[in-house]
Design an enzyme around this catalytic site. Structure first.
Site, PDB file in Angstrom:
ATOM      1  N   GLY A 286       0.782  -1.119  -0.047  1.00  0.00           N
ATOM      2  CA  GLY A 286       0.112   0.007  -0.006  1.00  0.00           C
ATOM      3  C   GLY A 286       0.983   1.286   0.003  1.00  0.00           C
ATOM      4  O   GLY A 286       2.207   1.150   0.059  1.00  0.00           O
TER       5      GLY A 286
ATOM      6  N   GLY B 111       1.566   5.452   1.411  1.00  0.00           N
ATOM      7  CA  GLY B 111       2.015   6.046   2.618  1.00  0.00           C
ATOM      8  C   GLY B 111       0.928   6.112   3.691  1.00  0.00           C
ATOM      9  O   GLY B 111       1.153   5.762   5.038  1.00  0.00           O
TER      10      GLY B 111
ATOM     11  N   GLU C 187      17.571   3.788   7.752  1.00  0.00           N
ATOM     12  CA  GLU C 187      18.525   3.682   6.474  1.00  0.00           C
ATOM     13  C   GLU C 187      18.032   4.646   5.354  1.00  0.00           C
ATOM     14  O   GLU C 187      17.149   4.405   4.741  1.00  0.00           O
ATOM     15  CB  GLU C 187      18.685   2.451   5.807  1.00  0.00           C
ATOM     16  CG  GLU C 187      19.283   1.157   6.885  1.00  0.00           C
ATOM     17  CD  GLU C 187      20.520   1.523   7.157  1.00  0.00           C
ATOM     18  OE1 GLU C 187      21.185   2.198   6.655  1.00  0.00           O
ATOM     19  OE2 GLU C 187      20.869   0.841   8.693  1.00  0.00           O
TER      20      GLU C 187
ATOM     21  N   CYS D  53      21.332   4.124  -2.678  1.00  0.00           N
ATOM     22  CA  CYS D  53      21.574   5.148  -1.715  1.00  0.00           C
ATOM     23  C   CYS D  53      22.979   5.418  -1.628  1.00  0.00           C
ATOM     24  O   CYS D  53      23.359   6.522  -1.450  1.00  0.00           O
ATOM     25  CB  CYS D  53      21.295   4.340  -0.288  1.00  0.00           C
ATOM     26  SG  CYS D  53      21.647   2.727  -0.149  1.00  0.00           S
TER      27      CYS D  53
HETATM   28  P1  NAD Z   1      10.170   6.975   0.187  1.00  0.00           P
HETATM   29  O1  NAD Z   1      10.668   7.718   1.555  1.00  0.00           O
HETATM   30  O2  NAD Z   1       9.344   7.590  -0.835  1.00  0.00           O
HETATM   31  O3  NAD Z   1       9.441   5.525   0.553  1.00  0.00           O
HETATM   32  C1  NAD Z   1       9.893   4.611   1.136  1.00  0.00           C
HETATM   33  C2  NAD Z   1       8.855   3.739   1.611  1.00  0.00           C
HETATM   34  O4  NAD Z   1       8.243   4.527   2.639  1.00  0.00           O
HETATM   35  C3  NAD Z   1       8.096   3.035   0.611  1.00  0.00           C
HETATM   36  O5  NAD Z   1       7.345   2.050   1.209  1.00  0.00           O
HETATM   37  C4  NAD Z   1       6.591   4.286   1.103  1.00  0.00           C
HETATM   38  O6  NAD Z   1       5.477   3.738   0.694  1.00  0.00           O
HETATM   39  C5  NAD Z   1       6.560   4.059   2.584  1.00  0.00           C
HETATM   40  N1  NAD Z   1       6.216   5.272   3.010  1.00  0.00           N
HETATM   41  C6  NAD Z   1       5.845   6.677   2.717  1.00  0.00           C
HETATM   42  N2  NAD Z   1       5.211   7.695   3.125  1.00  0.00           N
HETATM   43  C7  NAD Z   1       4.964   6.980   4.657  1.00  0.00           C
HETATM   44  C8  NAD Z   1       4.387   7.315   5.513  1.00  0.00           C
HETATM   45  N3  NAD Z   1       3.831   8.394   5.993  1.00  0.00           N
HETATM   46  N4  NAD Z   1       4.700   6.355   6.673  1.00  0.00           N
HETATM   47  C9  NAD Z   1       5.335   5.028   6.719  1.00  0.00           C
HETATM   48  N5  NAD Z   1       5.692   4.916   5.294  1.00  0.00           N
HETATM   49  C10 NAD Z   1       5.725   5.749   4.248  1.00  0.00           C
HETATM   50  O7  NAD Z   1      11.637   6.568  -0.626  1.00  0.00           O
HETATM   51  P2  NAD Z   1      11.592   5.813  -1.953  1.00  0.00           P
HETATM   52  O8  NAD Z   1      11.634   7.055  -3.066  1.00  0.00           O
HETATM   53  O9  NAD Z   1      10.910   4.511  -1.972  1.00  0.00           O
HETATM   54  O10 NAD Z   1      13.383   5.449  -1.864  1.00  0.00           O
HETATM   55  C11 NAD Z   1      14.283   6.269  -2.352  1.00  0.00           C
HETATM   56  C12 NAD Z   1      15.088   6.795  -1.008  1.00  0.00           C
HETATM   57  O11 NAD Z   1      15.635   5.897  -0.304  1.00  0.00           O
HETATM   58  C13 NAD Z   1      16.291   7.762  -1.621  1.00  0.00           C
HETATM   59  O12 NAD Z   1      16.405   8.764  -0.525  1.00  0.00           O
HETATM   60  C14 NAD Z   1      17.294   6.312  -1.109  1.00  0.00           C
HETATM   61  O13 NAD Z   1      18.665   7.115  -0.865  1.00  0.00           O
HETATM   62  C15 NAD Z   1      16.897   5.943   0.070  1.00  0.00           C
HETATM   63  N6  NAD Z   1      17.555   4.583   0.252  1.00  0.00           N
HETATM   64  C16 NAD Z   1      18.370   4.400   1.297  1.00  0.00           C
HETATM   65  C17 NAD Z   1      19.167   3.280   1.617  1.00  0.00           C
HETATM   66  C18 NAD Z   1      20.002   2.791   2.639  1.00  0.00           C
HETATM   67  O14 NAD Z   1      20.251   1.742   3.038  1.00  0.00           O
HETATM   68  N7  NAD Z   1      20.569   4.023   3.368  1.00  0.00           N
HETATM   69  C19 NAD Z   1      18.857   2.136   0.596  1.00  0.00           C
HETATM   70  C20 NAD Z   1      17.830   2.497  -0.442  1.00  0.00           C
HETATM   71  C21 NAD Z   1      17.252   3.815  -0.745  1.00  0.00           C
END
Ligand code: NAD
Length: 482
Positions: free
Chosen positions: A200, A202, A243, A277
Site C-alpha cells: 500500500g 503512505g 537507513e 543510496c
Molecule cells: P520513500 O521515503 O518515498 O518511501 C520509502 C517507503 O516508505 C515506501 O514503502 C513508502 O510507501 C513508505 N512511506 C511513504 N510515506 C510513508 C508514511 N507516511 N509512513 C510510513 N511509510 C511511508 O523513498 P523511496 O522513494 O521509495 O526510496 C528512495 C530513497 O530511499 C532515497 O532517498 C534513497 O537514498 C533511500 N534509500 C536508502 C538506503 C539505505 O540503506 N541507506 C537504501 C535504499 C534507498
C-alpha cells in the site's frame, strides 16, 4: 499476475488492486497488487503479536535452521523472484538476479554470526549473581523502498527474525510484487503470523508506524518520510531504525591512476541508473587532472546502452517511477537553464520506445560550483557532477559540507595517504579504490550512515543490538543491596 496481501500465512484478498505498470514499457501492465488499509495493518500486527508468544520462545538454533531452509527455497525460486522484481521496478534483470544472490549471502552471513551475537552473559561474585540476556522486542514494522527491494528486505528482516521478533512488512507501491513473492516463499517455513506483508501507500505505512503493538520501526527510504515516521513513532515512544539517503562524495587524489579509477567511478555512479543510496553522487578531482578525468568519464559514460531492463544488451535501464523521473528531468532542466556545462551521453537502444518508459541518458556536468543544487541534493538518478579542487584540506572540507553521511570513497595509489583522508571523512562508510563493499566489507562493516543518512546500522554483528531488549537478572546471595 495478481498478488494479494499476506497475513498469518494466508493470502488475503481486498476490494482494491492497483495496476502495476512496467517502467520500461509503460504500455504494458505487469500485474495487479492488492492495496491494504488500516484494518489489514491491524490484522497483520495482531497476528504478529499472537505469534510473538511462541516465536520469541523458540531456540536460536531453531530460528537459524528455519531461516537457512527459507534461504534455500529463495535460491530455488531466485530467477522467478528476480524477473517479477525487474519487470516492476526497472532494474536490469541480470543485476536483479545478482541482487537476490547478494541478499542470500547477507542472510547467511548474519545467520552465521547470530550465535556470537546472542550469547548470554553471566557474572558472579561472593555477594551476587547476574545474567544479561538479549530478548526480542515484539512486532517490528519493516518499511522498504523500490530501488533494491529484495536485498534491502532480506538484510532488514534477517536479524529481526533471528532475534525472535515477528514482522509486518510494507513494501513500496512501485516494487511490491517481488517483495510479496519473496516473503511468501519464505513464510511457509515459519509459524503463522511471524511474517506478514501488507502492500500500500503512505497511508498504510502510517497505519503501521502508529499501531500501538508495533515495538520498533525499521525504515529504508527518503529523509522526508523518515521525519513523518519519527513524529508518528513519538506518539507511542517507539524506537526507530533508519537507513536513509546519501550524497556520497568520491575524492580523487592527485596520485590516482585515472585509467584504473575512472571506470570504477563511473560504474559507482551510474549502476542501477544512479538509483541507489550509496551511489557516487559527486566527484572531486584535482585541477591538475581535471581535463583528463573529464574526457575519460565522458567516454565511459557514452558507452552506456540505455534500454529495456529485460534486454540483455541494455546497460542502463529506466527510472523506476513517474515522480522520480519528473524530479530528475526537472533537475536537468534547471541545470540547462542556468547555463551549466553538461553533456547527455550514451546510446539509445530502441528509440521507438523512448517515450514508452521513464528513460534518461547519463549526464555529466563539469566545472560545478561546490554549492550548486546538483552537488548538495541527492539526485538519485544518472547525473554526475565533477567538481575541481586545489588542496587536500579544501576537498575534505567540501566533502564533509553535507547534511548526508552515508558512503564515500578515496581514490589514490598511496594507501597510507588515502587512509589518512578516509579518517577525516564524515560518513558511516568510506571505501578506498572502490565504491562499495568487498565480500569482507559486506560481512563485517555495519552498513548505514551518520547525520541525516540514518539512525542505526544494518548487516554485520552490530545489527543484532538494534532489535533486542536487554533483560538483567540479579540474584542476591547475601544482603548487600547498594
Ligand atoms: P520513500 O521515503 O518515498 O518511501 C520509502 C517507503 O516508505 C515506501 O514503502 C513508502 O510507501 C513508505 N512511506 C511513504 N510515506 C510513508 C508514511 N507516511 N509512513 C510510513 N511509510 C511511508 O523513498 P523511496 O522513494 O521509495 O526510496 C528512495 C530513497 O530511499 C532515497 O532517498 C534513497 O537514498 C533511500 N534509500 C536508502 C538506503 C539505505 O540503506 N541507506 C537504501 C535504499 C534507498
Amino acid at each position: 499476475m495478481k498478488v494479494n496481501l499476506f497475513i498469518n500465512n494466508e493470502d488475503v484478498t481486498t476490494e482494491h488492486y492497483d495496476e502495476v505498470k512496467d517502467p520500461g514499457r509503460l504500455s504494458e501492465v505487469v500485474g495487479y497488487i492488492a492495496r491494504g488499509d488500516a484494518n489489514h495493518i491491524d490484522a497483520a500486527v495482531q497476528s504478529g503479536h499472537r505469534a510473538f508468544q511462541s516465536w520469541s520462545q523458540t531456540s536460536l538454533e531453531e530460528r537459524m535452521s528455519i531461516l537457512l531452509k527459507s534461504a534455500e527455497e529463495i535460491e530455488r525460486n531466485a530467477f522467478f523472484i528476480a524477473s517479477v522484481t525487474a519487470k516492476e521496478n526497472g532494474i536490469l534483470l541480470g543485476r536483479t538476479v545478482d541482487e537476490v544472490k547478494l541478499g542470500l549471502m547477507d542472510m547467511r552471513n548474519m545467520i552465521e554470526m547470530a550465535p556470537s551475537a546472542f550469547q548470554k552473559r553471566i557474572i558472579e561474585d561472593e555477594g551476587g549473581w547476574v545474567s544479561i540476556v538479549k530478548r526480542p522486542m515484539g512486532v517490528i514494522a519493516c518499511i522498504v523502498p523500490w530501488n533494491a527491494p529484495i536485498i534491502l528486505t532480506l538484510q532488514k528482516i534477517t536479524p529481526i527474525l533471528l532475534a525472535g521478533n515477528p514482522i509486518v512488512v510494507k513494501p513500496s507501491p512501485t516494487a511490491s510484487m517481488g517483495v510479496v513473492t519473496l516473503l511468501r516463499t519464505m513464510a511457509k517455513f515459519f509459524p503463522p503470523g511471524v511474517i506478514n506483508v501488507v502492500p500500500g501507500g503512505g497511508d498504510v505505512g502510517s497505519a503501521l508506524t502508529s499501531h500501538p503493538l508495533v515495538r520498533k520501526i525499521s525504515f529504508t527510504g527518503g529523509g522526508n518520510t523518515a521525519v513523518t515516521i519519527m513524529k508518528s513513532a513519538a506518539e507511542t515512544l517507539k524506537g526507530v531504525h533508519f537507513e536513509l539517503g546519501g550524497n556520497d562524495p568520491a575524492i580523487v587524489l592527485d596520485d590516482a591512476d585515472l585509467n584504473e579509477v575512472a571506470p570504477k567511478i563511473v560504474e559507482g555512479a551510474f549502476r542501477r541508473t544512479g538509483q541507489f543510496c550509496f551511489a557516487i553522487k559527486r566527484v572531486y578531482v584535482p585541477y591538475s587532472m581535471y581535463e583528463e578525468f573529464y574526457e575519460k568519464v565522458c567516454e565511459l559514460s557514452d558507452s552506456y546502452k540505455i534500454g529495456y531492463q529485460l534486454n540483455e544488451e541494455t546497460t542502463m535501464g529506466p527510472i523506476n517511477n513517474q515522480l522520480q523521473y519528473q524530479r530528475i528531468s526537472e533537475l536537468i532542466d534547471r541545470l540547462e537553464e542556468s547555463g551549466a556545462n553538461l553533456v547527455k551521453l550514451g546510446k539509445v537502444l530502441e528509440p521507438e520506445n523512448w517515450d514508452n518508459g521513464y528513460y534518461l541518458q547519463p549526464v555529466v556536468v563539469r566545472d560545478v560550483d561546490p554549492n550548486a543544487e546538483i552537488v548538495i541534493c541527492e539526485q538519485f538518478g544518472p547525473v554526475l557532477p565533477l567538481i575541481p579542487y586545489h588542496t587536500e584540506e579544501e576537498v575534505i572540507q567540501m566533502a564533509n559540507n553535507s547534511e548526508f553521511g552515508l558512503g564515500s570513497s578515496i581514490w589514490s595509489s598511496d594507501f597510507d595517504r588515502a587512509l589518512s583522508v578516509a579518517n577525516q571523512i564524515e560518513a558511516g562508510m568510506t571505501f578506498i579504490n572502490g565504491h562499495g563493499q568487498t565480500l569482507l566489507g559486506s560481512k563485517y562493516i555495519p552498513f548505514g550512515g551518520i547525520k541525516q543518512s540514518g539512525i542505526g546500522r544494518e548487516k554485520s554483528i552490530e545489527v543484532f543490538d538494534e532489535f533486542i531488549e536487554y533483560h538483567g537478572i540479579n540474584f542476591h546471595k547475601k544482603n548487600n543491596v547498594c
